[in-house]
Design an enzyme around this catalytic site. Structure first.
Site, short mmCIF file in Angstrom:
data_model
loop_
_atom_site.label_atom_id
_atom_site.label_comp_id
_atom_site.label_asym_id
_atom_site.label_seq_id
_atom_site.Cartn_x
_atom_site.Cartn_y
_atom_site.Cartn_z
N ASP A 7 38.67 -71.28 9.14
CA ASP A 7 38.52 -70.61 8.37
C ASP A 7 39.82 -69.41 8.20
OD1 ASP A 7 37.38 -68.82 6.03
OD2 ASP A 7 36.24 -67.43 7.24
N GLU A 66 39.25 -74.42 5.15
CA GLU A 66 38.81 -74.05 3.68
C GLU A 66 40.05 -74.07 2.96
OE1 GLU A 66 36.92 -70.03 1.65
OE2 GLU A 66 36.36 -70.61 3.66
N ASP A 138 33.58 -64.53 9.90
CA ASP A 138 34.63 -65.59 10.02
C ASP A 138 34.26 -66.93 10.68
OD1 ASP A 138 36.52 -64.34 8.26
OD2 ASP A 138 36.35 -62.69 10.04
#
Length: 180
Positions: A7, A66, A138
């Protein structure tokens, strides 16, 4: 198969490592790479070095990250894109294939709803991996990215690959909600 989920973020980059065997998901590690308050090049170097270290330490077979969304502030979007690029370079330099998923795909695959909250993501990741405590947001997002990739990005609405994993935990979907 071992999957490393990332992420990306300029200040905090989350990571999550899972092992996948059939429909079995097993937690390996998760956490964050924090960058110092320094110039951009130093921060990007920290992300690259941190991701490269994760690849060496955990020896994943595949990676997923992502995708960047376009923010209202173009400068923020550019900075996030650079952080993402540093992470991808760390993955690719380790010889890993890298899959990409949007936040919408990720949330839909894990929670069953594309506009799920961070808390909902954390709860589902905790349940799917049978964790004793909730990971930070996160790290939970990074674990979610790895889980999403493990099941081919399938969504819960189609019950792609997650139905067996949910059933093993005594969970199922009912009208779009997780029930036990």
């Amino acid at each position: 198969m071992r999957i490393l989920g990332i992420d990306p973020g300029l200040r905090v980059t989350g990571f999550g490592v899972i092992d996948v065997s059939g429909h079995q998901l097993a937690y390996v590690a998760s956490g964050v790479i924090r960058t110092p308050t320094a110039d951009l090049a130093t921060r990007l170097g920290t992300i690259f070095a941190g991701v490269s270290t994760l690849v060496r330490e955990h020896a994943p077979d595949q990676a997923a990250i992502e995708k960047v969304f376009v923010n209202v502030n173009p400068q923020s979007t550019l900075l996030l894109g650079q952080a993402r690029g540093a992470a991808i370079c760390g993955l690719v330099s380790g010889g890993l294939p890298v899959a990409e998923y949007t936040a919408l795909q990720l949330k839909q695959a894990i929670v069953g709803y594309g506009r799920a909250t961070k808390a909902q993501m954390q709860e589902m990741v905790t349940r799917l991996l049978s964790l004793s405590g909730q990971p930070g947001s996160d790290a939970a997002d990074a674990l979610g990215i790895a889980i999403c990739h493990a099941h081919g990005g399938n969504t819960l609405s189609t019950l792609g690959g997650l139905a067996p994993a949910l059933a093993q935990k005594g969970l199922r979907l009912r009208r779009g909600r997780l029930v036990g």
